[in-house]
Design a protein around this motif. Structure first.
Motif, PDB file in Angstrom:
ATOM      1  N   PRO A 172      32.166 -25.233  29.215  1.00 55.36           N
ATOM      2  CA  PRO A 172      32.707 -24.192  28.331  1.00 55.36           C
ATOM      3  C   PRO A 172      32.497 -22.777  28.890  1.00 55.36           C
ATOM      4  O   PRO A 172      33.230 -21.864  28.530  1.00 55.36           O
ATOM      5  N   VAL A 173      31.522 -22.607  29.770  1.00 56.06           N
ATOM      6  CA  VAL A 173      31.329 -21.290  30.406  1.00 56.06           C
ATOM      7  C   VAL A 173      32.487 -21.038  31.386  1.00 56.06           C
ATOM      8  O   VAL A 173      32.984 -19.911  31.498  1.00 56.06           O
ATOM      9  N   CYS A 174      32.920 -22.096  32.052  1.00 56.07           N
ATOM     10  CA  CYS A 174      34.078 -21.961  32.969  1.00 56.07           C
ATOM     11  C   CYS A 174      35.304 -21.491  32.188  1.00 56.07           C
ATOM     12  O   CYS A 174      36.006 -20.570  32.614  1.00 56.07           O
ATOM     13  N   THR A 175      35.544 -22.103  31.034  1.00 54.44           N
ATOM     14  CA  THR A 175      36.736 -21.693  30.268  1.00 54.44           C
ATOM     15  C   THR A 175      36.581 -20.267  29.753  1.00 54.44           C
ATOM     16  O   THR A 175      37.523 -19.499  29.731  1.00 54.44           O
ATOM     17  N   ARG A 176      35.361 -19.904  29.336  1.00 57.42           N
ATOM     18  CA  ARG A 176      35.141 -18.532  28.840  1.00 57.42           C
ATOM     19  C   ARG A 176      35.401 -17.511  29.945  1.00 57.42           C
ATOM     20  O   ARG A 176      36.005 -16.472  29.698  1.00 57.42           O
ATOM     21  N   PHE A 177      34.922 -17.797  31.155  1.00 57.25           N
ATOM     22  CA  PHE A 177      35.127 -16.842  32.252  1.00 57.25           C
ATOM     23  C   PHE A 177      36.621 -16.646  32.509  1.00 57.25           C
ATOM     24  O   PHE A 177      37.058 -15.534  32.798  1.00 57.25           O
ATOM     25  N   ARG A 178      37.416 -17.699  32.368  1.00 62.72           N
ATOM     26  CA  ARG A 178      38.861 -17.549  32.572  1.00 62.72           C
ATOM     27  C   ARG A 178      39.487 -16.830  31.360  1.00 62.72           C
ATOM     28  O   ARG A 178      40.333 -15.955  31.523  1.00 62.72           O
ATOM     29  N   THR A 179      39.070 -17.164  30.165  1.00 60.93           N
ATOM     30  CA  THR A 179      39.626 -16.523  28.956  1.00 60.93           C
ATOM     31  C   THR A 179      39.404 -15.017  28.987  1.00 60.93           C
ATOM     32  O   THR A 179      40.291 -14.236  28.639  1.00 60.93           O
ATOM     33  N   TYR A 180      38.181 -14.600  29.388  1.00 61.08           N
ATOM     34  CA  TYR A 180      37.825 -13.180  29.329  1.00 61.08           C
ATOM     35  C   TYR A 180      37.913 -12.502  30.704  1.00 61.08           C
ATOM     36  O   TYR A 180      37.372 -11.427  30.905  1.00 61.08           O
ATOM     37  N   SER A 181      38.610 -13.146  31.644  1.00 62.64           N
ATOM     38  CA  SER A 181      38.869 -12.582  32.976  1.00 62.64           C
ATOM     39  C   SER A 181      37.600 -12.087  33.668  1.00 62.64           C
ATOM     40  O   SER A 181      37.558 -10.992  34.219  1.00 62.64           O
ATOM     41  N   VAL A 182      36.543 -12.925  33.604  1.00 60.91           N
ATOM     42  CA  VAL A 182      35.320 -12.619  34.357  1.00 60.91           C
ATOM     43  C   VAL A 182      35.544 -13.184  35.758  1.00 60.91           C
ATOM     44  O   VAL A 182      35.611 -14.404  35.929  1.00 60.91           O
ATOM     45  N   THR A 183      35.720 -12.310  36.749  1.00 59.80           N
ATOM     46  CA  THR A 183      36.010 -12.837  38.093  1.00 59.80           C
ATOM     47  C   THR A 183      34.726 -12.893  38.927  1.00 59.80           C
ATOM     48  O   THR A 183      33.881 -11.999  38.859  1.00 59.80           O
ATOM     49  N   LEU A 184      34.642 -13.945  39.700  1.00 59.38           N
ATOM     50  CA  LEU A 184      33.423 -14.214  40.467  1.00 59.38           C
ATOM     51  C   LEU A 184      33.791 -14.385  41.938  1.00 59.38           C
ATOM     52  O   LEU A 184      34.967 -14.386  42.298  1.00 59.38           O
ATOM     53  N   GLU A 185      32.781 -14.587  42.770  1.00 63.41           N
ATOM     54  CA  GLU A 185      33.071 -14.788  44.193  1.00 63.41           C
ATOM     55  C   GLU A 185      33.790 -16.133  44.407  1.00 63.41           C
ATOM     56  O   GLU A 185      33.701 -17.027  43.547  1.00 63.41           O
ATOM     57  N   PRO A 186      34.532 -16.266  45.555  1.00 59.10           N
ATOM     58  CA  PRO A 186      35.395 -17.433  45.763  1.00 59.10           C
ATOM     59  C   PRO A 186      34.713 -18.797  45.573  1.00 59.10           C
ATOM     60  O   PRO A 186      35.303 -19.706  44.989  1.00 59.10           O
ATOM     61  N   GLN A 187      33.462 -18.940  46.035  1.00 59.07           N
ATOM     62  CA  GLN A 187      32.761 -20.226  45.887  1.00 59.07           C
ATOM     63  C   GLN A 187      32.650 -20.627  44.404  1.00 59.07           C
ATOM     64  O   GLN A 187      32.790 -21.796  44.042  1.00 59.07           O
ATOM     65  N   LEU A 188      32.431 -19.627  43.544  1.00 57.81           N
ATOM     66  CA  LEU A 188      32.248 -19.911  42.118  1.00 57.81           C
ATOM     67  C   LEU A 188      33.596 -20.078  41.411  1.00 57.81           C
ATOM     68  O   LEU A 188      33.725 -20.890  40.490  1.00 57.81           O
ATOM     69  N   GLU A 189      34.590 -19.329  41.866  1.00 62.37           N
ATOM     70  CA  GLU A 189      35.945 -19.520  41.326  1.00 62.37           C
ATOM     71  C   GLU A 189      36.430 -20.938  41.666  1.00 62.37           C
ATOM     72  O   GLU A 189      37.089 -21.585  40.855  1.00 62.37           O
ATOM     73  N   ALA A 190      36.068 -21.405  42.860  1.00 57.58           N
ATOM     74  CA  ALA A 190      36.466 -22.766  43.261  1.00 57.58           C
ATOM     75  C   ALA A 190      35.783 -23.794  42.354  1.00 57.58           C
ATOM     76  O   ALA A 190      36.381 -24.823  41.997  1.00 57.58           O
ATOM     77  N   TYR A 191      34.531 -23.516  41.963  1.00 57.09           N
ATOM     78  CA  TYR A 191      33.841 -24.425  41.040  1.00 57.09           C
ATOM     79  C   TYR A 191      34.570 -24.458  39.691  1.00 57.09           C
ATOM     80  O   TYR A 191      34.810 -25.530  39.120  1.00 57.09           O
TER      81      TYR A 191
END
Ligand SMILES: N[C@@H](CCC(=O)N[C@@H](CS)C(=O)NCC(=O)O)C(=O)O
Length: 217
Positions: free
Chosen positions: A167-186
């Motif tokens: 659910p943290v993954c979905t929240r980061f996408r919902t609220y446009s929290v952008t992270l480094e590529p390794q974490l975006e890939a996760y």
């Protein structure tokens, strides 16, 4: 095999329902879903008879009643030891339990400032300062796991920890929290993961809205 029912609430909003449901899917449990509307007084009373905390998820498996995501994970791991809900290796297993426990007991600011809402998308969301240390801690946890175990899931293959952080993954996408590529890939891995994709499809089709969670930012 005993008959199993998982009681959950909204697929769009309920992060704990998602965690419990993912664990049941990962375990390979065949189960029926019962949906409750936690805002409906009659349903709350019914749920009180089933789950003393009046919270979901709650699993019935034959004569076993189990609520609370950590307890559900422990029970499923006992029943389905080959499903790999926890890593096989002792040190990794302790690590998995520790970061799952952190999510279960903490991250209150992250949870309240960025509520799960799969149907929403906020492009310029300002994260409340109190939630920023929580985001930083999630980043630290994910990086350590991915560097140590090599991905694509936190401990290589899907474990309880991925269910806890999905659910943290979905929240980061919902609220446009952008992270480094390794974490975006996760995050991409989690969102494309078969049970997760099934849940998201159902959430997007769910009709009900909870007004206070549909706030404009
Ligand atoms: N620590 C509990 C948390 C469960 C929880 O808070 N569930 C929420 C749904 S996301 C709930 O049932 N809330 C009931 C309510 O707010 O009335 C668990 O692990 O299951």
């Amino acid at each position: 095999m005993a008959q199993a029912t998982l009681t959950i609430s909204s697929k769009n909003y309920s992060s704990w329902s998602l965690r419990g449901w993912l664990l049941c899917k990962m375990a390979g449990l065949e189960f029926e879903e019962t949906h409750v509307d936690l805002h409906d007084t009659d349903m709350r009373q019914e749920l009180l008879l089933l789950s003393p905390t009046v919270r979901v998820p709650r699993l019935t498996h034959g004569d076993v009643q189990v609520w609370d995501v950590t307890a559900i994970a422990g029970y499923l791991n006992e029943m389905f030891p080959k499903a790999g809900l926890y890593p096989k290796e002792r040190v990794a297993r302790a690590h998995c339990r520790a970061i799952s426990g952190e999510m279960h007991a903490g991250f209150h600011n992250l949870r309240s400032a960025l509520p799960m809402n799969l149907r929403a998308k906020h492009d310029s969301f300002k994260i409340f300062s109190g939630a920023r240390p929580d985001v930083a801690r999630v980043v630290e946890i994910w990086k350590q796991c991915l560097d140590t175990y090599g991905g694509p899931f936190l401990f290589g293959t899907p474990t309880m920890a991925d269910a806890m952080y999905a659910p943290v993954c979905t929240r980061f996408r919902t609220y446009s929290v952008t992270l480094e590529p390794q974490l975006e890939a996760y995050i991409d891995t989690i969102l494309a993961w078969e049970p997760m994709a099934e849940w998201i499809t159902a959430a997007l089709e769910e009709p009900e809205e909870i007004e206070e969670l549909e706030v404009e930012f």
